[in-house]
Scaffold this motif. Structure first.
Motif, PDB file in Angstrom:
ATOM      1  N   LEU A  48      -5.365  -5.346   2.480  1.00  0.00           N
ATOM      2  CA  LEU A  48      -6.269  -6.128   1.644  1.00  0.00           C
ATOM      3  C   LEU A  48      -5.547  -6.950   0.585  1.00  0.00           C
ATOM      4  CD1 LEU A  48      -9.222  -3.605   1.169  1.00  0.00           C
ATOM      5  CD2 LEU A  48      -9.236  -5.734   2.483  1.00  0.00           C
ATOM      6  N   ILE A  49      -4.411  -6.461   0.094  1.00  0.00           N
ATOM      7  CA  ILE A  49      -3.697  -7.216  -0.946  1.00  0.00           C
ATOM      8  C   ILE A  49      -2.549  -8.043  -0.364  1.00  0.00           C
ATOM      9  CG2 ILE A  49      -4.254  -5.437  -2.645  1.00  0.00           C
ATOM     10  CD1 ILE A  49      -1.228  -4.763  -2.657  1.00  0.00           C
ATOM     11  N   ALA A  50      -2.429  -8.060   0.987  1.00  0.00           N
ATOM     12  CA  ALA A  50      -1.331  -8.799   1.613  1.00  0.00           C
ATOM     13  C   ALA A  50      -1.343 -10.269   1.220  1.00  0.00           C
ATOM     14  CB  ALA A  50      -1.420  -8.663   3.137  1.00  0.00           C
ATOM     15  N   SER A  51      -2.536 -10.857   1.141  1.00  0.00           N
ATOM     16  CA  SER A  51      -2.625 -12.286   0.815  1.00  0.00           C
ATOM     17  C   SER A  51      -2.059 -12.589  -0.566  1.00  0.00           C
ATOM     18  CB  SER A  51      -4.079 -12.760   0.901  1.00  0.00           C
ATOM     19  OG  SER A  51      -4.896 -12.074  -0.032  1.00  0.00           O
ATOM     20  N   PHE A  52      -2.108 -11.620  -1.479  1.00  0.00           N
ATOM     21  CA  PHE A  52      -1.566 -11.809  -2.832  1.00  0.00           C
ATOM     22  C   PHE A  52      -0.083 -12.151  -2.764  1.00  0.00           C
ATOM     23  CE2 PHE A  52       0.739 -10.005  -6.448  1.00  0.00           C
ATOM     24  CZ  PHE A  52       0.112 -10.625  -7.516  1.00  0.00           C
ATOM     25  N   PHE A  53       0.658 -11.417  -1.911  1.00  0.00           N
ATOM     26  CA  PHE A  53       2.092 -11.660  -1.771  1.00  0.00           C
ATOM     27  C   PHE A  53       2.371 -12.885  -0.895  1.00  0.00           C
ATOM     28  CE2 PHE A  53       1.608  -7.039  -2.398  1.00  0.00           C
ATOM     29  CZ  PHE A  53       2.360  -6.881  -3.541  1.00  0.00           C
ATOM     30  N   ILE A  54       1.609 -13.003   0.196  1.00  0.00           N
ATOM     31  CA  ILE A  54       1.857 -14.072   1.169  1.00  0.00           C
ATOM     32  C   ILE A  54       1.621 -15.446   0.558  1.00  0.00           C
ATOM     33  CG2 ILE A  54       0.965 -15.102   3.300  1.00  0.00           C
ATOM     34  CD1 ILE A  54       0.588 -12.222   4.335  1.00  0.00           C
ATOM     35  N   ASN A  55       0.580 -15.592  -0.248  1.00  0.00           N
ATOM     36  CA  ASN A  55       0.268 -16.887  -0.847  1.00  0.00           C
ATOM     37  C   ASN A  55       1.311 -17.325  -1.861  1.00  0.00           C
ATOM     38  OD1 ASN A  55      -2.065 -17.605   0.528  1.00  0.00           O
ATOM     39  ND2 ASN A  55      -3.373 -16.388  -0.809  1.00  0.00           N
ATOM     40  N   ARG A  56       2.048 -16.376  -2.428  1.00  0.00           N
ATOM     41  CA  ARG A  56       3.054 -16.714  -3.432  1.00  0.00           C
ATOM     42  C   ARG A  56       4.391 -17.096  -2.803  1.00  0.00           C
ATOM     43  NH1 ARG A  56      -0.864 -14.495  -5.615  1.00  0.00           N
ATOM     44  NH2 ARG A  56      -1.327 -14.542  -7.854  1.00  0.00           N
ATOM     45  N   SER A  57       4.835 -16.343  -1.836  1.00  0.00           N
ATOM     46  CA  SER A  57       6.092 -16.682  -1.159  1.00  0.00           C
ATOM     47  C   SER A  57       6.095 -16.034   0.220  1.00  0.00           C
ATOM     48  CB  SER A  57       7.299 -16.209  -1.981  1.00  0.00           C
ATOM     49  OG  SER A  57       8.495 -16.554  -1.325  1.00  0.00           O
ATOM     50  N   PHE A  58       5.710 -16.808   1.213  1.00  0.00           N
ATOM     51  CA  PHE A  58       5.539 -16.258   2.556  1.00  0.00           C
ATOM     52  C   PHE A  58       6.859 -15.748   3.140  1.00  0.00           C
ATOM     53  CE2 PHE A  58       5.334 -16.866   7.207  1.00  0.00           C
ATOM     54  CZ  PHE A  58       4.364 -15.920   7.480  1.00  0.00           C
ATOM     55  N   GLN A  59       7.882 -16.583   3.142  1.00  0.00           N
ATOM     56  CA  GLN A  59       9.153 -16.192   3.755  1.00  0.00           C
ATOM     57  C   GLN A  59       9.767 -14.983   3.058  1.00  0.00           C
ATOM     58  OE1 GLN A  59      12.015 -19.238   4.692  1.00  0.00           O
ATOM     59  NE2 GLN A  59      10.456 -20.825   4.902  1.00  0.00           N
ATOM     60  N   THR A  60       9.772 -15.015   1.730  1.00  0.00           N
ATOM     61  CA  THR A  60      10.337 -13.896   0.975  1.00  0.00           C
ATOM     62  C   THR A  60       9.576 -12.602   1.268  1.00  0.00           C
ATOM     63  OG1 THR A  60      11.037 -15.380  -0.803  1.00  0.00           O
ATOM     64  CG2 THR A  60      10.888 -13.034  -1.329  1.00  0.00           C
ATOM     65  N   THR A  61       8.250 -12.690   1.357  1.00  0.00           N
ATOM     66  CA  THR A  61       7.431 -11.508   1.640  1.00  0.00           C
ATOM     67  C   THR A  61       7.755 -10.940   3.007  1.00  0.00           C
ATOM     68  OG1 THR A  61       5.610 -12.289   0.242  1.00  0.00           O
ATOM     69  CG2 THR A  61       5.075 -10.671   1.945  1.00  0.00           C
ATOM     70  N   MET A  62       7.828 -11.804   4.023  1.00  0.00           N
ATOM     71  CA  MET A  62       8.040 -11.324   5.392  1.00  0.00           C
ATOM     72  C   MET A  62       9.403 -10.653   5.559  1.00  0.00           C
ATOM     73  SD  MET A  62       5.287 -11.704   6.996  1.00  0.00           S
ATOM     74  CE  MET A  62       5.830 -11.351   8.665  1.00  0.00           C
ATOM     75  N   ILE A  63      10.403 -11.185   4.908  1.00  0.00           N
ATOM     76  CA  ILE A  63      11.732 -10.576   5.007  1.00  0.00           C
ATOM     77  C   ILE A  63      11.807  -9.302   4.158  1.00  0.00           C
ATOM     78  CG2 ILE A  63      14.182 -10.901   4.465  1.00  0.00           C
ATOM     79  CD1 ILE A  63      13.802 -13.868   5.241  1.00  0.00           C
ATOM     80  N   SER A  64      11.205  -9.353   2.977  1.00  0.00           N
ATOM     81  CA  SER A  64      11.269  -8.211   2.056  1.00  0.00           C
ATOM     82  C   SER A  64      10.594  -6.971   2.614  1.00  0.00           C
ATOM     83  CB  SER A  64      10.634  -8.582   0.717  1.00  0.00           C
ATOM     84  OG  SER A  64      11.347  -9.619   0.082  1.00  0.00           O
ATOM     85  N   ILE A  65       9.422  -7.137   3.265  1.00  0.00           N
ATOM     86  CA  ILE A  65       8.710  -5.959   3.762  1.00  0.00           C
ATOM     87  C   ILE A  65       9.496  -5.250   4.854  1.00  0.00           C
ATOM     88  CG2 ILE A  65       6.383  -6.708   3.119  1.00  0.00           C
ATOM     89  CD1 ILE A  65       5.967  -7.768   5.896  1.00  0.00           C
ATOM     90  N   HIS A  66      10.252  -6.003   5.655  1.00  0.00           N
ATOM     91  CA  HIS A  66      11.075  -5.364   6.683  1.00  0.00           C
ATOM     92  C   HIS A  66      12.282  -4.654   6.065  1.00  0.00           C
ATOM     93  CE1 HIS A  66       8.831  -8.305   9.219  1.00  0.00           C
ATOM     94  NE2 HIS A  66       8.776  -7.245  10.001  1.00  0.00           N
ATOM     95  N   ILE A  67      12.821  -5.249   5.004  1.00  0.00           N
ATOM     96  CA  ILE A  67      13.922  -4.585   4.296  1.00  0.00           C
ATOM     97  C   ILE A  67      13.434  -3.263   3.705  1.00  0.00           C
ATOM     98  CG2 ILE A  67      15.435  -4.707   2.285  1.00  0.00           C
ATOM     99  CD1 ILE A  67      15.622  -7.735   2.748  1.00  0.00           C
TER     100      ILE A  67
END
Length: 397
Positions: A265-284
């Motif tokens: 539910l809060i994923a959009s909060f991170f994705i809307n701010r910096s999509f690429q950084t979010t996608m790489i960070s969550i896997h790290i």
């Protein structure tokens, strides 16, 4: 992306979005309910638990086939009609399973569900683009994918508990009832949707010829495989490594679903701010969590916290990859969605098979180490996909 033009609606259809949330909840709960009821089903139908487990495999196989064929075979059909057909078929599937006198009818019912799962997931991104303005797409996807977390709660602790009280057939009758409510809600709220005449087999081949798409799909496979290689065997880990009682296990699985839902539910909060950084960070972070499991295998409190962190972070991943399609391939979202569903189902199947061999021969620690390695691959291919796309468009997504 700014260079890609698509006609988004000016006013969001949030009721329709929530009807899709109900659709996800109905589909995924129906898909995974047998996991909690394998023994009950096997005993009554006089089959082995392994055979009963094939009812889950059948869904995955048909989902892969349908996800790849749905876009090119339905180019002239209103997606609204397709979606309503899948919802109606879901009801039939649950009723067939509930009434099944033997293993054959059980598999037929589950195969119908596989068609629904593959087709529904393939259409989600494309339909969402027609329901809300561009800036609301990540939030809408967060709402829709929250249905996966709710379904996990229904299919694991609730289905297991109620199955023992009411019988496994009753659980599938209730699942059919949930499907009826979903169908009615979607019929009332879904607007007329435009078709995509460019979704043909030639376009599918052209899409796969783009290196950034291929590396993105490989990243999706690694992303889901890294998660599921542990998630598939989380129950025995909680039972035997942490010595949880039946009540403690049920409570933990319930909390897992709740935390996972919150992450979605809060994923959009991170994705809307910096999509690429979010996608790489969550896997790290997931890779670090896997290593943390490796070094804290018998610490009860730390492991429970780590399990819940695992649930929270993974809640962001489905929204993230659907947003990747919505932002980079909005006009090919149906085809790309089909490839994504096929990749996810493939990764789950491979993770279950590989995880089983590793678990049997080397135990739980090897699962954590393998998951960490797979997440390193996910980070690599995610970054590579973004970099290749940037070289083409000179824009960040």
């Amino acid at each position: 992306m700014n260079s890609i033009s698509i006609n988004y609606p000016k006013i969001p259809h949030w009721n329709a979005v929530f009807s899709l949330f109900m659709g996800v909840t109905s589909l995924i709960s129906a898909e995974f309910i047998p996991i909690s009821l394998l023994t009950n089903i096997a005993n009554e139908l006089h089959i082995t638990e392994g055979q009963a487990g094939q009812s889950v495999t059948a869904v995955g196989v048909l989902a892969v086939i349908t996800s790849l064929l749905i876009a090119p075979l339905t180019t002239k059909i209103n997606p609204r009609h397709i979606l309503l057909t899948f919802s109606a078929t879901l009801i039939i599937s649950n009723l067939l399973v509930a009434l099944s006198p033997n293993f054959t009818i059980l598999l037929i019912g589950r195969s119908l569900l596989g068609i629904c799962v593959g087709g529904f997931w393939s259409l989600i991104s494309a339909i969402t683009l027609q329901l809300v303005p561009q800036q609301n797409v990540p939030r809408a996807l967060s709402v829709i994918y929250a249905g996966v977390s709710v379904a996990t709660i229904i299919a694991l602790p609730f289905a297991s508990y109620l199955g023992d009280l009411l019988g496994w057939r009753t659980i599938f009758y209730l699942s059919a009832l949930l499907g009826v409510l979903t169908l009615v809600w979607q019929y009332i709220t879904l607007p007329t949707l435009s078709t995509n005449n460019k979704s043909n087999f030639k376009e599918m081949v052209n899409l796969l010829n783009q290196s950034w798409v291929i590396t993105g799909l490989i990243a999706i496979i690694c992303s889901y495989a890294g998660y599921h290689i542990f998630f598939t065997y989380m129950k025995p880990f909680l039972q035997y490594n942490l010595n949880l009682s039946h009540g403690g296990l049920t409570t933990t699985l319930f909390c897992f679903g709740i935390i996972n839902c919150f992450g979605t539910l809060i994923a959009s909060f991170f994705i809307n701010r910096s999509f690429q950084t979010t996608m790489i960070s969550i896997h790290i972070i997931l890779g670090i969590v896997a290593v943390a499991f490796l070094f804290n295998q018998h610490s009860f409190f730390e492991n429970i916290i780590t399990v819940l962190l695992w649930a929270f972070i993974f809640g962001i991943i489905p929204v993230g990859w659907s947003t990747w399609i919505a932002r980079t391939l909005p006009k090919q979202a149906e085809m790309a969605g089909g490839f994504m569903v096929a990749s996810i189902q493939l990764s789950i199947t491979l993770a279950a098979a590989l995880g089983g061999m590793i678990f049997d021969h080397y135990g739980v620690p090897a699962l954590f180490l393998t998951a960490a390695c797979i997440f390193i691959m996910a980070i690599t291919f995610t970054y590579l996909s973004f970099s290749l796309l940037y070289k083409i468009t000179k824009e960040k997504i």
